[in-house]
Design an enzyme around this catalytic site. Structure first.
Site, PDB file in Angstrom:
ATOM      1  N   TYR A  65       0.833  -1.520  -0.136  1.00  0.00           N
ATOM      2  CA  TYR A  65      -0.172   0.262   0.095  1.00  0.00           C
ATOM      3  C   TYR A  65       0.683   1.417  -0.475  1.00  0.00           C
ATOM      4  O   TYR A  65       1.679   1.560   1.030  1.00  0.00           O
ATOM      5  CB  TYR A  65      -0.879   0.167   1.504  1.00  0.00           C
ATOM      6  CG  TYR A  65      -1.430   1.351   1.097  1.00  0.00           C
ATOM      7  CD1 TYR A  65      -3.196   1.069   0.698  1.00  0.00           C
ATOM      8  CD2 TYR A  65      -0.897   2.295   2.152  1.00  0.00           C
ATOM      9  CE1 TYR A  65      -3.999   2.141   0.143  1.00  0.00           C
ATOM     10  CE2 TYR A  65      -2.545   2.997   1.890  1.00  0.00           C
ATOM     11  CZ  TYR A  65      -3.061   3.226   1.012  1.00  0.00           C
ATOM     12  OH  TYR A  65      -4.328   4.366   1.096  1.00  0.00           O
ATOM     13  N   TRP A  83       0.951   5.523  -1.696  1.00  0.00           N
ATOM     14  CA  TRP A  83       0.722   6.463  -3.167  1.00  0.00           C
ATOM     15  C   TRP A  83       2.012   6.641  -3.792  1.00  0.00           C
ATOM     16  O   TRP A  83       1.773   7.603  -5.310  1.00  0.00           O
ATOM     17  CB  TRP A  83       0.689   8.084  -1.910  1.00  0.00           C
ATOM     18  CG  TRP A  83      -0.729   8.057  -1.476  1.00  0.00           C
ATOM     19  CD1 TRP A  83      -1.707   7.233  -1.240  1.00  0.00           C
ATOM     20  CD2 TRP A  83      -1.413   9.238  -2.735  1.00  0.00           C
ATOM     21  NE1 TRP A  83      -3.088   8.041  -1.159  1.00  0.00           N
ATOM     22  CE2 TRP A  83      -2.765   9.366  -1.791  1.00  0.00           C
ATOM     23  CE3 TRP A  83      -1.527   9.966  -3.429  1.00  0.00           C
ATOM     24  CZ2 TRP A  83      -4.033   9.709  -2.198  1.00  0.00           C
ATOM     25  CZ3 TRP A  83      -2.339  11.419  -3.331  1.00  0.00           C
ATOM     26  CH2 TRP A  83      -3.700  11.306  -2.937  1.00  0.00           C
TER      27      TRP A  83
HETATM   28  N1  LIG Z   1      -2.225   8.938  12.154  1.00  0.00           N
HETATM   29  C1  LIG Z   1      -2.449   8.388  10.460  1.00  0.00           C
HETATM   30  N2  LIG Z   1      -2.254   7.851  10.894  1.00  0.00           N
HETATM   31  C2  LIG Z   1      -2.596   8.304   8.728  1.00  0.00           C
HETATM   32  C3  LIG Z   1      -3.432   8.581   8.561  1.00  0.00           C
HETATM   33  C4  LIG Z   1      -4.568   9.614   9.314  1.00  0.00           C
HETATM   34  O1  LIG Z   1      -5.218  10.345   8.672  1.00  0.00           O
HETATM   35  N3  LIG Z   1      -3.808   9.332  10.752  1.00  0.00           N
HETATM   36  N4  LIG Z   1      -4.048   8.717   6.976  1.00  0.00           N
HETATM   37  C5  LIG Z   1      -3.461   8.065   6.610  1.00  0.00           C
HETATM   38  C6  LIG Z   1      -3.974   7.904   4.513  1.00  0.00           C
HETATM   39  S1  LIG Z   1      -5.322   8.469   4.519  1.00  0.00           S
HETATM   40  C7  LIG Z   1      -2.842   7.158   4.172  1.00  0.00           C
HETATM   41  S2  LIG Z   1      -3.709   7.511   2.218  1.00  0.00           S
HETATM   42  C8  LIG Z   1      -1.814   6.394   4.227  1.00  0.00           C
HETATM   43  C9  LIG Z   1      -0.480   7.690   3.276  1.00  0.00           C
HETATM   44  O2  LIG Z   1       0.794   6.421   3.230  1.00  0.00           O
HETATM   45  P1  LIG Z   1       1.378   5.922   1.634  1.00  0.00           P
HETATM   46  O3  LIG Z   1       0.621   6.102   1.453  1.00  0.00           O
HETATM   47  O4  LIG Z   1       2.530   5.050   2.409  1.00  0.00           O
HETATM   48  O5  LIG Z   1       2.770   7.206   2.237  1.00  0.00           O
HETATM   49  P2  LIG Z   1       3.638   7.821   1.738  1.00  0.00           P
HETATM   50  O6  LIG Z   1       4.805   8.963   2.925  1.00  0.00           O
HETATM   51  O7  LIG Z   1       2.849   8.254   0.638  1.00  0.00           O
HETATM   52  O8  LIG Z   1       4.561   6.873   1.310  1.00  0.00           O
HETATM   53  C10 LIG Z   1       4.757   6.626   0.138  1.00  0.00           C
HETATM   54  C11 LIG Z   1       6.052   5.663  -0.412  1.00  0.00           C
HETATM   55  O9  LIG Z   1       7.202   5.785  -1.379  1.00  0.00           O
HETATM   56  C12 LIG Z   1       8.210   6.427  -2.257  1.00  0.00           C
HETATM   57  N5  LIG Z   1       8.364   6.444  -2.927  1.00  0.00           N
HETATM   58  C13 LIG Z   1       7.708   7.410  -4.009  1.00  0.00           C
HETATM   59  N6  LIG Z   1       8.363   7.438  -4.914  1.00  0.00           N
HETATM   60  C14 LIG Z   1       8.413   6.159  -5.202  1.00  0.00           C
HETATM   61  C15 LIG Z   1       8.966   4.789  -6.600  1.00  0.00           C
HETATM   62  O10 LIG Z   1       8.872   5.773  -7.455  1.00  0.00           O
HETATM   63  N7  LIG Z   1       9.040   4.329  -6.001  1.00  0.00           N
HETATM   64  C16 LIG Z   1       9.357   3.994  -4.773  1.00  0.00           C
HETATM   65  N8  LIG Z   1       9.981   2.193  -4.580  1.00  0.00           N
HETATM   66  N9  LIG Z   1       9.051   4.021  -4.274  1.00  0.00           N
HETATM   67  C17 LIG Z   1       8.555   5.634  -3.833  1.00  0.00           C
HETATM   68  C18 LIG Z   1       8.157   7.829  -1.186  1.00  0.00           C
HETATM   69  O11 LIG Z   1       9.657   7.672  -0.811  1.00  0.00           O
HETATM   70  C19 LIG Z   1       7.295   7.146  -0.067  1.00  0.00           C
HETATM   71  O12 LIG Z   1       7.980   6.482   1.425  1.00  0.00           O
HETATM   72  O13 LIG Z   1      -1.699   7.300   5.652  1.00  0.00           O
HETATM   73  C20 LIG Z   1      -2.690   6.975   6.656  1.00  0.00           C
HETATM   74  N10 LIG Z   1      -1.914   7.067   7.938  1.00  0.00           N
HETATM   75  N1  LIG Z   2      -1.165  18.223   1.958  1.00  0.00           N
HETATM   76  C1  LIG Z   2      -1.921  17.095   2.130  1.00  0.00           C
HETATM   77  N2  LIG Z   2      -2.757  16.946   1.432  1.00  0.00           N
HETATM   78  C2  LIG Z   2      -3.385  15.587   1.179  1.00  0.00           C
HETATM   79  C3  LIG Z   2      -2.868  15.207   2.689  1.00  0.00           C
HETATM   80  C4  LIG Z   2      -1.186  14.921   2.036  1.00  0.00           C
HETATM   81  O1  LIG Z   2      -1.107  14.395   3.023  1.00  0.00           O
HETATM   82  N3  LIG Z   2      -0.831  16.124   2.301  1.00  0.00           N
HETATM   83  N4  LIG Z   2      -3.036  13.158   1.752  1.00  0.00           N
HETATM   84  C5  LIG Z   2      -3.884  12.921   1.144  1.00  0.00           C
HETATM   85  C6  LIG Z   2      -4.588  12.224   1.584  1.00  0.00           C
HETATM   86  S1  LIG Z   2      -3.917  10.147   0.949  1.00  0.00           S
HETATM   87  C7  LIG Z   2      -6.316  11.477   2.199  1.00  0.00           C
HETATM   88  S2  LIG Z   2      -7.005  10.527   1.999  1.00  0.00           S
HETATM   89  C8  LIG Z   2      -7.159  12.917   2.283  1.00  0.00           C
HETATM   90  C9  LIG Z   2      -7.702  12.679   3.747  1.00  0.00           C
HETATM   91  O2  LIG Z   2      -8.046  13.408   3.911  1.00  0.00           O
HETATM   92  P1  LIG Z   2      -9.036  13.765   5.251  1.00  0.00           P
HETATM   93  O3  LIG Z   2      -9.262  12.741   6.118  1.00  0.00           O
HETATM   94  O4  LIG Z   2     -10.101  14.536   5.404  1.00  0.00           O
HETATM   95  O5  LIG Z   2      -8.161  14.854   5.936  1.00  0.00           O
HETATM   96  P2  LIG Z   2      -7.500  14.879   7.222  1.00  0.00           P
HETATM   97  O6  LIG Z   2      -6.593  16.434   7.198  1.00  0.00           O
HETATM   98  O7  LIG Z   2      -7.416  13.758   7.898  1.00  0.00           O
HETATM   99  O8  LIG Z   2      -8.476  15.767   8.278  1.00  0.00           O
HETATM  100  C10 LIG Z   2      -9.454  16.503   8.049  1.00  0.00           C
HETATM  101  C11 LIG Z   2      -9.992  17.334   9.415  1.00  0.00           C
HETATM  102  O9  LIG Z   2     -10.523  16.384   9.954  1.00  0.00           O
HETATM  103  C12 LIG Z   2     -10.935  16.821  11.167  1.00  0.00           C
HETATM  104  N5  LIG Z   2     -11.338  16.241  11.804  1.00  0.00           N
HETATM  105  C13 LIG Z   2     -10.485  15.326  12.710  1.00  0.00           C
HETATM  106  N6  LIG Z   2     -11.762  14.324  13.832  1.00  0.00           N
HETATM  107  C14 LIG Z   2     -12.522  14.887  13.568  1.00  0.00           C
HETATM  108  C15 LIG Z   2     -14.166  14.643  13.974  1.00  0.00           C
HETATM  109  O10 LIG Z   2     -13.973  13.688  14.776  1.00  0.00           O
HETATM  110  N7  LIG Z   2     -14.864  15.051  13.230  1.00  0.00           N
HETATM  111  C16 LIG Z   2     -14.841  16.538  12.605  1.00  0.00           C
HETATM  112  N8  LIG Z   2     -15.700  17.225  12.546  1.00  0.00           N
HETATM  113  N9  LIG Z   2     -13.643  16.981  12.474  1.00  0.00           N
HETATM  114  C17 LIG Z   2     -13.087  16.049  12.553  1.00  0.00           C
HETATM  115  C18 LIG Z   2      -9.464  17.660  12.050  1.00  0.00           C
HETATM  116  O11 LIG Z   2      -8.961  18.563  11.968  1.00  0.00           O
HETATM  117  C19 LIG Z   2      -9.057  17.313  10.688  1.00  0.00           C
HETATM  118  O12 LIG Z   2      -8.049  18.749   9.954  1.00  0.00           O
HETATM  119  O13 LIG Z   2      -5.670  13.945   2.050  1.00  0.00           O
HETATM  120  C20 LIG Z   2      -5.143  14.228   0.790  1.00  0.00           C
HETATM  121  N10 LIG Z   2      -4.301  15.659   0.970  1.00  0.00           N
HETATM  122 MO   LIG Z   3      -5.044   8.565   2.075  1.00  0.00          MO
END
Ligand SMILES: Nc1nc2c(c(=O)[nH]1)N[C@H]1C(S)=C(S)[C@@H](COP(=O)(O)OP(=O)(O)OC[C@H]3O[C@@H](n4cnc5c(=O)[nH]c(N)nc54)[C@H](O)[C@@H]3O)O[C@H]1N2
Ligand SMILES: Nc1nc2c(c(=O)[nH]1)N[C@H]1C(S)=C(S)[C@@H](COP(=O)(O)OP(=O)(O)OC[C@H]3O[C@@H](n4cnc5c(=O)[nH]c(N)nc54)[C@H](O)[C@@H]3O)O[C@H]1N2
Ligand SMILES: [Mo]
Length: 773
Positions: A123, A125
């Site tokens: 998993y 991005w």
């Molecule tokens: N506590 C908490 N944890 C969360 C979340 C949260 O809200 N709270 N959000 C979750 C969500 S929504 C998501 S989507 C995940 C994201 O989790 P990930 O998608 O695992 O996070 P990234 O940092 O985007 O990891 C991508 C990795 O790919 C590597 N990479 C980039 N380009 C390449 C390439 O060309 N080849 C290879 N082999 N590697 C490459 C980057 O260096 C990086 O280490 O995290 C989740 N974790």
């Molecule tokens: N700059 C930047 N943008 C991103 C990403 C990133 O890593 N960096 N990740 C991308 C990815 S993979 C995803 S999935 C999306 C995630 O999209 P989201 O999951 O919506 O994004 P978050 O920033 O985790 O959360 C949005 C807001 O929800 C609020 N929140 C948290 N818990 C609660 C709750 O219980 N109730 C209410 N009402 N609000 C709450 C927090 O204040 C938080 O700032 O973002 C994407 N966009």
């Molecule tokens: Mo995500």
């Protein structure tokens, strides 16, 4: 029906030797000179994203991996469980040695145990180009060269909603990508009630590529027309200033109770849309018995809701009056469902929108995840984009993605998922390319124990992430700037010819080349490569788009023309409201793809699963992780502003926002004052699972009782030899809980946990996460 806006696109400025490129966080052009890399945002972007500024410092940073490396314990003692992972040293080896050893190990597992012992979910991005997309490459490789792998289903983003929505409303893509658009909101909406907000930092990002960041402008336009925005969130900046929002805070994790209280207020005042409920929904009478208390003796009125969520009963009744009879839009962010019982706010938000009767009208109804990522609320392309075929997976087994540590720690154990009882497989080898579990997973100390049980962990990375540091075999890959690709997302009309900007770092190679050479050693080079070079693959993957353009009678440039011009604007479908609009217009002829063909307020299918933590209609369920004497604060671990997840955390834009090298947490002045904590201090956050340091920003932009620490600072244990070491950098996932949303969806619950906080008084340990290995 589709329309196009012309080719080539004028926004890409390729003067002065700048070459076109793109990323998940924006289209840009770049050039490499003696004194370093320069980047220039896409000129037609009204609101460019600063994250591209991570590239210049990141390109040649010491955190990059220069040479293949093997963990000493694995090299000397061979494959097998080892709690030295993450503590051991690495031995640099040649590509020949690394690939020979790895091919031998893959063959051993395949031939003696079978591909069902390989976990290749991988998993993450990865990067934006559609060919060098590491996850697609690793899946294709494992299918073709190994016969398959245990995969993962769903995402950390939407673990609960993607399982739930198809049961109660429509296909996930349909609801997120072909529903209410920003154009409709700017033109039609009277009031937006945004649960979790729609922070611009989030919509700045979109997987594959994003050319124009339109959300700020759309909210400003709606506001100018008189649209009201109401934000329910712990953080004020979850809506931009341009929205002019009224900000209210419910206790984290209690939005479902607030929504139920609003619906009760609507019904008590006779303000709900009974005709809509009768015509378009299933099961309202069952829900009504719960709402009124007929089922359990407790009416779920505004007072009941207020006692749970902390928003006053008067405010709840006021919200009901303001929403009724107007073009209202209920938005529910991804974050609400990344928590225990995350299914409930997604479902209850839909019930609230149904009670208001605006679903299917322009700018009205229900928009799940709008604003969370830049591909929602936009038009959809009317031609296919490049996609790399992944072959056939000979292994049927899978896990819900966020159950990885459970799988590794408890092989053979039963678990519930989507109405079934399944069993965790026994995994010996894990292959990761393009993701960072030490970023995305919860309870990292537990994850370390899970990885210790493996025979072998293989990681392709461009930098020494904590995941790479826990691997047995680390293969250095190129980063996007070092190779050619095609940037594309299904909701962005600009296809980008991603030119190579720089030569590979050290001995880094493309994931594709690495897999091709491994496939050769496993007797599968030809089926894996199909005889194509990377450039030939790009030409091949471009072809479906060119053919579709020609078939529509549009300008259909050859690959060479596309490559030379740097970009191509493809036609998009009209903004027609998607299947919800059609359902509203013709509910019998165009039913929804749910079991009843209608919006399911009560789902007999889900009720039939018999899972108490996700019953047949939305309900308020008491959370198990709530503030206590030992962990008095809610911790919100949300997405970071200055980077995508953990990617390029060592880049200048991300590093520049840290304080004394630490990630910055936020606290309310009253909470900070009570603990003698001042703005700029270093704090220690801790609970039963772990602890980390962070700098603190004291601000009234966060509600009381809540600490916020974004995700993405690289895990940096002060002493890796310790059982639960302090992370000195500020990775909140040492604190979060590793449990599923419910037995139904088993989604990630990383967004919310509880912690204690104190001012850190000791000597500040150095950051070593970005040191070379
Ligand atoms: N506590 C908490 N944890 C969360 C979340 C949260 O809200 N709270 N959000 C979750 C969500 S929504 C998501 S989507 C995940 C994201 O989790 P990930 O998608 O695992 O996070 P990234 O940092 O985007 O990891 C991508 C990795 O790919 C590597 N990479 C980039 N380009 C390449 C390439 O060309 N080849 C290879 N082999 N590697 C490459 C980057 O260096 C990086 O280490 O995290 C989740 N974790
Ligand atoms: N700059 C930047 N943008 C991103 C990403 C990133 O890593 N960096 N990740 C991308 C990815 S993979 C995803 S999935 C999306 C995630 O999209 P989201 O999951 O919506 O994004 P978050 O920033 O985790 O959360 C949005 C807001 O929800 C609020 N929140 C948290 N818990 C609660 C709750 O219980 N109730 C209410 N009402 N609000 C709450 C927090 O204040 C938080 O700032 O973002 C994407 N966009
Ligand atoms: Mo995500």
């Amino acid at each position: 029906m589709s329309e196009t806006i012309g080719f080539p696109d004028p926004g890409l400025d390729l003067s002065d030797g700048f070459k076109p490129h793109t990323s998940h966080w924006g289209v840009f052009s770049a050039r490499l000179k003696e004194d370093g890399l320069e980047v220039r945002p896409y000129a037609a972007d009204p609101d460019p994203n600063g994250i591209i500024d991570n590239f210049p410092t990141a390109l040649r940073h010491q955190a990059r991996i220069a040479q293949p490396a093997i963990r000493r314990g694995w090299l000397e003692r061979g494959a097998g469980p080892d709690d030295r992972r993450g503590r051991d040293e690495f031995v640099s080896v040649s590509w020949e040695t690394a690939l020979d050893l790895l091919a031998g190990e893959l063959a051993r597992v395949r031939d003696t145990i079978g591909p069902g012992a390989v976990f290749g979910g991988s998993y993450g991005w990865s990067s934006a180009g559609r060919f060098h997309h590491a996850q697609s490459q690793v899946h294709r490789f494992l299918n073709i060269a190994l016969g398959g792998y245990v995969r993962s289903v769903n995402t950390y983003s939407s673990g609960a909603s993607s399982v739930l929505l198809p049961q109660i409303l429509s296909g996930y893509e349909d609801i997120t990508k072909r529903n209410v658009t920003w154009e409709q909101i700017a033109a039609e909406t009277d009031i937006v009630l945004a649960f979790g907000g729609m922070a611009l930092k989030n919509s700045m990002v979109a997987g594959g590529s994003i050319s124009k960041h339109v959300e700020r402008g759309a909210m400003a336009a709606a506001r100018r027309r008189g649209c009201e925005f109401v934000l329910v969130s712990p953080l004020r900046d979850d809506l931009p200033a341009e929205a002019g929002a009224e900000w209210m805070t419910a206790l984290p994790g209690t939005d479902t109770a607030l929504m139920i209280g609003i619906v009760h207020s609507l019904v008590s005042a006779g303000l709900h849309d009974q005709a809509f409920l009768d015509r378009y929904t299933e099961g309202w009478p069952v829900f009504l018995r719960y709402l009124t208390g007929e089922a359990d003796g407790r009416p779920k009125d505004a007072e009941w809701a207020a006692a749970i969520c902390g928003v006053s009963a008067d405010t709840i009744r006021g919200l009901a009056r303001r929403l009724a009879g107007r073009r209202s839009l209920i938005t529910v962010s991804h974050s609400l469902q990344r928590a225990e019982h995350g299914e409930q706010p997604v479902w209850m938000g839909l019930v609230l929108a149904a009670a208001l009767g605006q679903i299917g009208l322009p700018g009205g109804g229900y928009a799940y995840s709008l604003g969370a990522i830049g591909y929602y609320g936009r038009r959809v392309n009317a031609v296919p984009g490049p996609t790399l075929g992944q072959g056939r997976n000979g292994v049927a087994d899978f896990i819900p993605v966020a159950r990885i540590a459970d799988m590794l720690l408890k092989p053979g154990t039963p678990y519930r998922y989507n109405g079934e009882t399944r069993t965790y497989p026994d995994i010996r080898l894990v292959y990761w390319a393009g993701g960072n579990p030490f970023h995305h997973h919860q309870d990292l100390n537990r994850l370390r124990k899970a990885f210790a049980k493996l025979d072998t962990l293989v990681v392709h990375e461009l930098a020494w992430t904590a995941t790479a540091r826990h691997a047995d075999i680390v293969l250095p890959c190129t980063m996007t700037l070092e190779r050619e690709d095609i940037g594309y997302s299904t909701n962005d009309p600009l296809m980008v010819a991603m030119h190579r900007i720089a030569e590979p770092f050290g001995l880094a190679r493309d994931d594709y080349e690495i897999f091709a050479d491994l496939a050769e050693r496993l007797g599968a080079r030809e089926p894996f490569t199909e005889g194509r070079t990377a450039r030939q693959w790009l030409m091949h993957l471009y072809e479906p788009t060119r053919k579709a353009l020609a078939a529509q009678g549009l300008a259909a440039p050859s690959f060479e023309e596309f490559w030379a011009s740097g970009s191509l604007v493809v036609p998009q479908h009209l903004d027609d409201g998607g299947s919800l609009r059609r359902f509203r217009e013709e509910p019998i002829e165009r039913p929804l793809p749910t079991p009843s063909g209608r919006i399911e307020i009560f789902s007999s299918k889900i009720a039939g699963h018999g899972d108490a933590d996700c019953p047949g209609h939305p309900v308020w369920l008491q959370k198990t992780d709530v503030p206590s004497a030992s962990s008095p604060f809610f911790l919100i671990a949300n997405q970071p502003v200055t980077r995508l997840h953990s990617q390029l955390d060592f880049g200048g834009h991300s590093a520049g926002a840290k304080h004394r090298g630490r990630e910055v947490a936020r606290m309310n002045p009253r909470d900070a004052g009570a603990r003698g904590i001042a703005d700029g201090d270093i704090i220690r956050l801790f609970n039963a699972r772990g602890s980390c340091l962070a700098a603190v920003h004291v601000t009234d932009g966060i509600a009381q009782g809540i600490v916020q620490l974004p995700t993405g600072a690289w895990y940096d244990p002060v002493d890796p030899e310790e059982e639960n070491p302090l992370c000195v950098h500020g990775n909140p996932n040492v604190l979060t809980r590793d449990i599923g949303t419910s037995s139904f969806a088993q989604g990630c619950t990383g967004q919310i946990t509880t912690v204690e906080v104190e001012r850190f008084k000791g000597n500040l340990p150095p950051i070593r996460a970005f040191d070379p290995v």
